[in-house]
Design an enzyme around this catalytic site. Structure first.
Site, PDB file in Angstrom:
ATOM      1  CB  ILE A 109       8.267   5.876  14.561  1.00  0.00           C
ATOM      2  CG1 ILE A 109       9.331   4.791  14.370  1.00  0.00           C
ATOM      3  CG2 ILE A 109       8.070   6.710  13.291  1.00  0.00           C
ATOM      4  CD1 ILE A 109      10.674   5.245  13.867  1.00  0.00           C
ATOM      5  CD  GLN A 154      13.353  17.800   8.506  1.00  0.00           C
ATOM      6  OE1 GLN A 154      14.376  17.802   7.821  1.00  0.00           O
ATOM      7  NE2 GLN A 154      13.150  18.698   9.450  1.00  0.00           N
ATOM      8  NE  ARG A 195      -6.072   4.836   6.273  1.00  0.00           N
ATOM      9  CZ  ARG A 195      -5.101   5.191   7.087  1.00  0.00           C
ATOM     10  NH1 ARG A 195      -5.336   5.413   8.354  1.00  0.00           N
ATOM     11  NH2 ARG A 195      -3.869   5.334   6.650  1.00  0.00           N
ATOM     12  CE  LYS A 206      -1.334   1.776   3.869  1.00  0.00           C
ATOM     13  NZ  LYS A 206      -1.282   3.135   4.368  1.00  0.00           N
ATOM     14  CG  ASN A 207       2.635   2.709   3.505  1.00  0.00           C
ATOM     15  OD1 ASN A 207       1.472   3.091   3.397  1.00  0.00           O
ATOM     16  ND2 ASN A 207       3.198   2.435   4.673  1.00  0.00           N
ATOM     17  NE  ARG A 258       1.747  10.050  10.352  1.00  0.00           N
ATOM     18  CZ  ARG A 258       1.204   9.007   9.737  1.00  0.00           C
ATOM     19  NH1 ARG A 258       0.005   8.619  10.038  1.00  0.00           N
ATOM     20  NH2 ARG A 258       1.885   8.357   8.809  1.00  0.00           N
ATOM     21  CG  ASP A 314       3.157   1.224   9.615  1.00  0.00           C
ATOM     22  OD1 ASP A 314       3.001   2.100  10.483  1.00  0.00           O
ATOM     23  OD2 ASP A 314       3.160   1.481   8.398  1.00  0.00           O
ATOM     24  CB  CYS A 330      -2.511  11.439  12.284  1.00  0.00           C
ATOM     25  SG  CYS A 330      -2.542   9.720  11.915  1.00  0.00           S
ATOM     26  CB  ILE A 342       4.652  18.153   6.657  1.00  0.00           C
ATOM     27  CG1 ILE A 342       3.945  19.471   6.958  1.00  0.00           C
ATOM     28  CG2 ILE A 342       3.667  17.011   6.696  1.00  0.00           C
ATOM     29  CD1 ILE A 342       3.159  19.967   5.774  1.00  0.00           C
TER      30      ILE A 342
HETATM   31  C1  UD1 Z   1       5.128   6.514   6.620  1.00  0.00           C
HETATM   32  C2  UD1 Z   1       4.130   5.404   6.398  1.00  0.00           C
HETATM   33  C3  UD1 Z   1       3.547   4.956   7.724  1.00  0.00           C
HETATM   34  C4  UD1 Z   1       4.660   4.561   8.674  1.00  0.00           C
HETATM   35  C5  UD1 Z   1       5.706   5.668   8.785  1.00  0.00           C
HETATM   36  C6  UD1 Z   1       6.929   5.247   9.583  1.00  0.00           C
HETATM   37  C7  UD1 Z   1       3.258   5.892   4.208  1.00  0.00           C
HETATM   38  C8  UD1 Z   1       2.106   6.387   3.411  1.00  0.00           C
HETATM   39  N1  UD1 Z   1       3.081   5.922   5.537  1.00  0.00           N
HETATM   40  O1  UD1 Z   1       4.426   7.600   7.217  1.00  0.00           O
HETATM   41  O2  UD1 Z   1       2.692   3.843   7.485  1.00  0.00           O
HETATM   42  O3  UD1 Z   1       4.113   4.350   9.968  1.00  0.00           O
HETATM   43  O4  UD1 Z   1       6.164   6.040   7.471  1.00  0.00           O
HETATM   44  O5  UD1 Z   1       7.500   4.116   9.031  1.00  0.00           O
HETATM   45  O6  UD1 Z   1       4.254   5.437   3.682  1.00  0.00           O
HETATM   46  N2  UD1 Z   1       8.507  13.836  10.946  1.00  0.00           N
HETATM   47  C9  UD1 Z   1       8.948  15.110  11.226  1.00  0.00           C
HETATM   48  N3  UD1 Z   1       9.008  15.997  10.181  1.00  0.00           N
HETATM   49  C10 UD1 Z   1       8.646  15.685   8.918  1.00  0.00           C
HETATM   50  C11 UD1 Z   1       8.218  14.372   8.645  1.00  0.00           C
HETATM   51  C12 UD1 Z   1       8.163  13.454   9.679  1.00  0.00           C
HETATM   52  O7  UD1 Z   1       9.267  15.430  12.350  1.00  0.00           O
HETATM   53  O8  UD1 Z   1       8.709  16.552   8.040  1.00  0.00           O
HETATM   54  C13 UD1 Z   1       8.422  12.845  12.026  1.00  0.00           C
HETATM   55  C14 UD1 Z   1       7.004  12.310  12.237  1.00  0.00           C
HETATM   56  O9  UD1 Z   1       6.239  13.142  13.097  1.00  0.00           O
HETATM   57  C15 UD1 Z   1       7.251  10.951  12.824  1.00  0.00           C
HETATM   58  C16 UD1 Z   1       8.572  10.517  12.173  1.00  0.00           C
HETATM   59  O10 UD1 Z   1       9.161  11.711  11.648  1.00  0.00           O
HETATM   60  O11 UD1 Z   1       7.454  11.063  14.220  1.00  0.00           O
HETATM   61  C17 UD1 Z   1       8.443   9.518  11.050  1.00  0.00           C
HETATM   62  O12 UD1 Z   1       7.491   9.997  10.122  1.00  0.00           O
HETATM   63  P1  UD1 Z   1       7.534   9.609   8.588  1.00  0.00           P
HETATM   64  O13 UD1 Z   1       8.610   8.608   8.340  1.00  0.00           O
HETATM   65  O14 UD1 Z   1       7.524  10.848   7.791  1.00  0.00           O
HETATM   66  O15 UD1 Z   1       6.137   8.872   8.419  1.00  0.00           O
HETATM   67  P2  UD1 Z   1       5.108   9.037   7.242  1.00  0.00           P
HETATM   68  O16 UD1 Z   1       5.821   9.234   5.955  1.00  0.00           O
HETATM   69  O17 UD1 Z   1       4.051  10.006   7.622  1.00  0.00           O
END
Ligand code: UD1
Length: 431
Positions: free
Chosen positions: A327, A126, A397, A22-23, A122, A305, A117, A124
């Site tokens: 995480i 970065q 989902r 899925k991801n 979560r 996950d 969420c 964004i």
């Molecule tokens: C993706 C997966 C999700 C999985 C997660 C971790 C998809 C669609 N979803 O989610 O199923 O649980 O990876 O393996 O692929 N963070 C920041 N700043 C950012 C981005 C992330 O601080 O700009 C933090 C987040 O809050 C979190 C950690 O980094 O604590 C990891 O997040 P991230 O790897 O980005 O997860 P997703 O891509 O949202």
């Protein structure tokens, strides 16, 4: 409302076929808009998240043809818009992959900010840092992220945090930038590698995916391709845990065993038998399982996950296990539901202290999110008596035909939509 009804206590036996990841599918779907030529994607999972993303893409003019349940053809030659509607973002967070894809292709994207969420904050930052480093002007306007650039240019980017989403989003934008981009401290998850392979099959020049550093030489256009998505690591892991928890014996087919090593290692450590084949793993267990300690980490560490499924499994091991979530900051919400089933778990901050119980007992519970929902299904399969799980839309989902695949392994479980269905199920399982 749809629910799962489960009569627990039957060990799972047989074979199950794992679908496309899925991801990976979410990232690959978004990236497919970056070419005007047709793209054919195979092994596309038929789950709610991918279907919602396809609807979001259709809303901006992408033509999507279903050549089969798991094969689609996309034509993005007539994109009419670069604005994704809030309706889709509310349903599926990964719509934000359209920012990287549209910014790379059209130099503009407008996507609503992802909302809160139920597994924690979560951020964004970065993603935005990466877009800005490539020369985009990014602003937040009326609840949306607006990213614009006359011309994206390569840069050297150091991610402050390992993020799957930011790695994917910035990689997409960078592959159509001018010059060279180096992204350091990137995520190494199998789906990051799958996206890089997909983009390369469209003519991108991405090296190093699967390591800490990704190097991208920008190209001016991408061409059409035919591509098959990798098997789903988490769906496979979930069936492995279900086999172990029910003390069954299941051949989990169509997997990449390398992607499952961290899960396999933990199962073996607690006393399960795991046999690896080229594209399958067989998991069996009997008797009481041992305890262990698990900490979730970015790949190749133990996946967040899989954390709820592992916790449910350890909930019936002999003694005390520790599971640390590193995480996300709020990923133990399902523990309250498990307590209703007799689970004995204490959560302190990001750590769950699990005291194994002899068995769970069936209860009426609610799925709080996707993976926790799947974990509670596993608890229901193990439990004595009947378990009813509400809010299964979360599970759908990310799991295709979950109840059918489990039924194929002998589970006494159905999806019910009415009291009548539930009564019929009760009559059947009692007989
Ligand atoms: C993706 C997966 C999700 C999985 C997660 C971790 C998809 C669609 N979803 O989610 O199923 O649980 O990876 O393996 O692929 N963070 C920041 N700043 C950012 C981005 C992330 O601080 O700009 C933090 C987040 O809050 C979190 C950690 O980094 O604590 C990891 O997040 P991230 O790897 O980005 O997860 P997703 O891509 O949202």
């Amino acid at each position: 409302m749809e629910k799962y009804a489960i009569k627990g206590g039957t060990p799972l036996h047989g074979e199950v076929e794992i679908g496309g990841a899925k991801n990976a599918a979410l990232a690959i779907l978004a990236a497919a808009v970056m070419t005007d030529e047709p793209v054919i994607i195979d092994n596309m999972p038929d789950v709610r998240d991918t279907n919602v993303l396809m609807q979001a893409m259709e809303s901006i003019g992408v033509k999507i043809e279903h050549l089969g349940r798991h094969t689609i053809k996309l034509d993005s030659s007539n994109l009419k818009d670069s604005v994704i509607d809030d309706e889709y973002m509310k349903k599926i967070r990964a719509s934000y992959y359209m920012i990287g894809a549209l910014l790379g292709k059209c130099g503009r994207a407008e996507v609503p900010l992802p909302g809160g969420c139920n597994i924690g904050i979560r951020a964004i930052d970065q993603h935005l840092k990466g877009f800005r480093a490539l020369g985009a002007v990014v602003r937040i306007e009326h609840g949306s992220i607006v990213a614009e650039a006359d011309c994206l240019h390569g840069n050297h980017i150091f991610m402050d945090k390992v993020s799957v989403g930011a790695t994917i989003n910035v990689m997409m934008a960078a592959c159509m930038s001018s010059g060279k981009t180096i992204i350091e401290n990137v995520a190494k998850e199998p789906h990051v590698v799958d996206l890089a392979n997909f983009l390369n099959s469209m003519g991108a020049n991405i090296k190093g995916a699967g390591t800490d550093v990704i190097r991208i030489q920008g190209v001016s256009r991408l061409h059409g391709t035919e591509y098959t998505i990798i098997p789903d690591q988490i769906e496979a892991g979930t069936f492995m845990m279900a086999a172990a928890a029910t003390k069954g014996d299941v051949l989990v087919k169509n997997v990449i065993p390398k992607h499952l090593e961290c899960i396999t290692a933990k199962l073996v450590e607690i006393g399960c038998r795991v046999i690896e084949y080229d594209d399958a793993v067989r998991v069996s267990a009997s008797g009481v399982l041992n305890t262990t300690q698990v900490k979730t980490l970015p790949y190749p560490g133990f996946p967040t996950d899989m954390q709820p499924q592992m916790t449910v499994l350890l909930g019936t091991a002999s003694g005390t296990s520790i599971v640390t979530e590193s995480i996300f900051d709020n990923r133990f919400k399902y523990v309250d539901e498990l307590a209703r089933m007799g689970g004995c778990i204490k959560v302190e901050g990001n750590t769950a202290i699990i005291t194994g119980v002899e068995k769970y007992s069936g209860a009426t519970i609610t799925a709080p999110d996707l993976r926790a929902g799947a974990a509670l299904v596993i608890a229901g399969l193990v439990a004595e008596g009947e378990t009813i799980i509400d809010d299964i839309k979360y599970v759908e989902r990310g799991y295709e035909d979950f109840e059918k695949k489990l039924q194929g392994l002998g589970a006494n479980m159905i999806k019910v939509t009415s009291d009548h269905d539930l009564n019929m199920f009760r009559l059947k399982v009692v007989m």
